[in-house]
Write an enzyme that holds these catalytic residues in place. Structure first.
Site, PDB file in Angstrom:
ATOM      1  N   SER A 161      -2.514  -4.930   3.682  1.00 17.18           N
ATOM      2  CA  SER A 161      -1.323  -4.157   3.172  1.00 17.18           C
ATOM      3  C   SER A 161      -2.255  -3.019   1.962  1.00 17.18           C
ATOM      4  O   SER A 161      -3.176  -3.103   1.211  1.00 17.18           O
ATOM      5  CB  SER A 161      -0.623  -5.606   3.149  1.00 17.18           C
ATOM      6  OG  SER A 161       0.684  -5.081   1.860  1.00 17.18           O
TER       7      SER A 161
ATOM      8  N   GLU B 110      -1.058  -3.588  -0.949  1.00 21.15           N
ATOM      9  CA  GLU B 110      -0.692  -5.029  -1.805  1.00 21.15           C
ATOM     10  C   GLU B 110      -2.221  -5.275  -2.366  1.00 21.15           C
ATOM     11  O   GLU B 110      -2.224  -5.337  -3.203  1.00 21.15           O
ATOM     12  CB  GLU B 110       0.103  -5.711  -1.652  1.00 21.15           C
ATOM     13  CG  GLU B 110       1.616  -6.529  -1.843  1.00 21.15           C
ATOM     14  CD  GLU B 110       1.812  -5.233  -3.658  1.00 21.15           C
ATOM     15  OE1 GLU B 110       1.385  -6.112  -4.457  1.00 21.15           O
ATOM     16  OE2 GLU B 110       2.480  -4.478  -3.256  1.00 21.15           O
TER      17      GLU B 110
ATOM     18  N   TYR C  80      -0.520 -12.935  -2.811  1.00 25.53           N
ATOM     19  CA  TYR C  80      -0.422 -12.624  -1.440  1.00 25.53           C
ATOM     20  C   TYR C  80      -1.560 -10.971  -1.114  1.00 25.53           C
ATOM     21  O   TYR C  80      -2.257 -11.107  -0.156  1.00 25.53           O
ATOM     22  CB  TYR C  80       0.993 -12.336  -1.776  1.00 25.53           C
ATOM     23  CG  TYR C  80       1.099 -11.278  -0.905  1.00 25.53           C
ATOM     24  CD1 TYR C  80       1.474 -11.630   0.840  1.00 25.53           C
ATOM     25  CD2 TYR C  80       0.910  -9.639  -0.707  1.00 25.53           C
ATOM     26  CE1 TYR C  80       1.816 -10.689   2.032  1.00 25.53           C
ATOM     27  CE2 TYR C  80       1.146  -8.971   1.083  1.00 25.53           C
ATOM     28  CZ  TYR C  80       1.765  -9.587   1.983  1.00 25.53           C
ATOM     29  OH  TYR C  80       1.331  -8.441   3.020  1.00 25.53           O
TER      30      TYR C  80
HETATM   31  P1  GDR Z   1       6.861  -5.863  -2.377  1.00 26.61           P
HETATM   32  O1  GDR Z   1       8.299  -5.685  -1.972  1.00 26.61           O
HETATM   33  O2  GDR Z   1       6.357  -7.114  -3.578  1.00 26.61           O
HETATM   34  O3  GDR Z   1       6.211  -4.145  -2.191  1.00 26.61           O
HETATM   35  O4  GDR Z   1       5.451  -6.188  -0.740  1.00 26.61           O
HETATM   36  P2  GDR Z   1       9.296  -6.345  -2.279  1.00 26.61           P
HETATM   37  O5  GDR Z   1      10.291  -5.225  -2.198  1.00 26.61           O
HETATM   38  O6  GDR Z   1       9.550  -7.970  -2.945  1.00 26.61           O
HETATM   39  O7  GDR Z   1       9.036  -5.987  -4.089  1.00 26.61           O
HETATM   40  C1  GDR Z   1       8.877  -4.228  -4.044  1.00 26.61           C
HETATM   41  C2  GDR Z   1       9.223  -4.039  -5.598  1.00 26.61           C
HETATM   42  O8  GDR Z   1      10.060  -4.323  -5.628  1.00 26.61           O
HETATM   43  C3  GDR Z   1      10.330  -5.481  -7.063  1.00 26.61           C
HETATM   44  N1  GDR Z   1      12.272  -5.665  -7.395  1.00 26.61           N
HETATM   45  C4  GDR Z   1      12.063  -6.402  -7.035  1.00 26.61           C
HETATM   46  N2  GDR Z   1      11.599  -7.076  -5.760  1.00 26.61           N
HETATM   47  C5  GDR Z   1      12.797  -8.773  -4.838  1.00 26.61           C
HETATM   48  N3  GDR Z   1      11.928  -8.469  -3.881  1.00 26.61           N
HETATM   49  N4  GDR Z   1      13.455  -8.875  -5.640  1.00 26.61           N
HETATM   50  C6  GDR Z   1      13.796  -8.659  -6.446  1.00 26.61           C
HETATM   51  O9  GDR Z   1      15.750  -8.307  -7.152  1.00 26.61           O
HETATM   52  C7  GDR Z   1      13.520  -7.358  -7.031  1.00 26.61           C
HETATM   53  N5  GDR Z   1      13.898  -5.982  -8.466  1.00 26.61           N
HETATM   54  C8  GDR Z   1      12.944  -5.612  -8.807  1.00 26.61           C
HETATM   55  C9  GDR Z   1       9.184  -5.801  -6.958  1.00 26.61           C
HETATM   56  O10 GDR Z   1       9.204  -6.523  -8.310  1.00 26.61           O
HETATM   57  C10 GDR Z   1       7.972  -4.884  -6.686  1.00 26.61           C
HETATM   58  O11 GDR Z   1       7.304  -3.749  -8.086  1.00 26.61           O
HETATM   59  C11 GDR Z   1       6.421  -5.684   0.567  1.00 26.61           C
HETATM   60  C12 GDR Z   1       6.112  -7.014   1.566  1.00 26.61           C
HETATM   61  O12 GDR Z   1       7.102  -6.380   2.589  1.00 26.61           O
HETATM   62  C13 GDR Z   1       4.389  -7.901   1.473  1.00 26.61           C
HETATM   63  O13 GDR Z   1       4.561  -8.783   2.247  1.00 26.61           O
HETATM   64  C14 GDR Z   1       3.805  -6.198   2.180  1.00 26.61           C
HETATM   65  O14 GDR Z   1       2.822  -6.474   2.785  1.00 26.61           O
HETATM   66  C15 GDR Z   1       4.258  -5.127   0.805  1.00 26.61           C
HETATM   67  O15 GDR Z   1       5.183  -5.063   1.106  1.00 26.61           O
HETATM   68  C16 GDR Z   1       2.924  -4.085   1.502  1.00 26.61           C
END
Ligand code: GDR
Length: 329
Positions: free
Chosen positions: A127, A129, A151
């Site tokens: 990933s 990440e 993670y």
């Molecule tokens: P990510 O995906 O952490 O990049 O990992 P996610 O969509 O959860 O978050 C992306 C960014 O958005 C910000 N954010 C929020 N995130 C979520 N989930 N909910 C919220 O309300 C919100 N508000 C802001 C987060 O802080 C973050 O910066 C994904 C996953 O699929 C992993 O499993 C994978 O490995 C990577 O993508 C590549």
């Protein structure tokens, strides 16, 4: 007929990959933890030929049983605890499934093949990440890792284990370092789907507000359906290797909001509220991938760009809502 085993088959990527491989003429096996998973009927409906076998990434002997039945030519290890935010609240569980799970499945393959690991082609879902707070941009296969969540740390462990089994036991193993990839099948807690689902519901008058965390985070978002082809291509090469899979474009959560709400004629600022509970103890501020190796070696390039991705996800959520209403749900 080639045989493929997919862990994490009930997830977004597992579903797309199972469809893709079935269309290519593979006999597809999926490892599932138990019959309780509510997504199992979706797998069976979309890919009726798939054979589901009970096994768990936390239990090596269960995986040996799965390998015995599936006798796979190719294994795609997509199973993980994949929610970055949740990994801060369940770090041990994340380490066990997302990290140690990779070691266990590699060990299971080593035992199953009686040490002839090159007989089975193995794909590890690494990933972006893993790059976390790295100072290099864009990120490519040799960029230094600096994970920022349990993670991310677990994924680094899995990545290095895959590499170690390649070097120690001649495992035919690849890691795909996939940047964020989304679709209408994305889980509803990931930010993209959370937004597009809310846009559809707000427009239909079913929801008033959308609560989010950090809007400044920037990600390289691609279309999951296209990314599973890259996984398969990696396993068709003469030699195993690691590949970054990305679009090369980075956009903020705020830009995603703007695009998604504007697509249905709404102004996001009237509906979005910040809830600090969605902030993470440590954030990955910006990621953008350099997929030039995948282009040169695999001939893989992404076709769906940011705006098209946002729109297709909003359209799908609107269609789903209409279908559900017509079905009386
Ligand atoms: P990510 O995906 O952490 O990049 O990992 P996610 O969509 O959860 O978050 C992306 C960014 O958005 C910000 N954010 C929020 N995130 C979520 N989930 N909910 C919220 O309300 C919100 N508000 C802001 C987060 O802080 C973050 O910066 C994904 C996953 O699929 C992993 O499993 C994978 O490995 C990577 O993508 C590549």
């Amino acid at each position: 007929m080639p045989r493929a085993l997919i862990t994490g088959i009930t997830g977004q990527d597992g579903l797309y990959l199972a469809e893709f491989l079935s269309e290519k003429g593979y006999e597809v096996f999926g490892m599932v933890r138990g019959q309780q998973n509510p997504k199992i009927p979706i797998v069976e409906e979309l890919i009726p030929s798939v054979q589901l076998l009970e096994g768990d990434l936390r239990d090596l002997s269960s995986m040996l049983g799965v390998l015995e039945v599936a006798q796979p030519d190719e294994i795609y290890n997509l199973g993980a605890m994949s929610f970055v935010g949740l990994s801060f609240r369940q770090p041990e569980l994340t380490g066990d499934i997302t990290g140690m799970g990779v070691l266990r499945i590699l060990e299971a393959v080593r035992i199953h093949t009686q040490g002839q690991m090159e007989r089975v082609r193995f794909y590890q879902a690494s990933s972006s990440e893993m790059f976390g707070a790295t100072s290099e941009s864009p990120q490519h296969e040799t960029t230094q890792f600096h994970p920022r969540s349990p993670y991310g740390v677990a994924k680094v462990f899995g990545h290095y284990m895959t590499q170690n089994y390649r070097e120690s036991y001649n495992a035919w193993a690849c890691s795909g370092i996939l940047f964020n990839h989304e679709s209408p099948r994305r889980g509803e807690t990931f930010v993209t789907r959370k937004i597009t689902r809310a846009v559809a519901r707000i427009q239909a008058g079913l929801q008033a507000k959308l609560y989010l965390g950090n809007l400044d985070a920037k990600r390289d978002w691609g279309y999951a359906k296209e990314y599973v082809e890259a996984m398969w291509l990696m396993l068709q090469q003469p030699e195993p290797g690691d590949y970054v899979i990305a679009t090369g474009e980075s956009h903020s959560v705020r830009e995603f909001l703007e695009e998604a709400f504007a697509h249905v004629g709404l102004d996001w600022e009237q509906y979005v509220e910040i809830d600090p509970k969605y902030y993470r103890p440590a954030e990955v501020d910006q990621l953008v991938g350099d997929a030039s190796k995948a282009k040169a070696v695999l001939g893989w390039t992404p076709n769906t760009r940011f705006k098209d991705l946002v729109r297709l996800m909003v359209d799908a959520d609107q269609a789903e809502l209409i279908a559900r209403r017509q079905g009386g749900a």
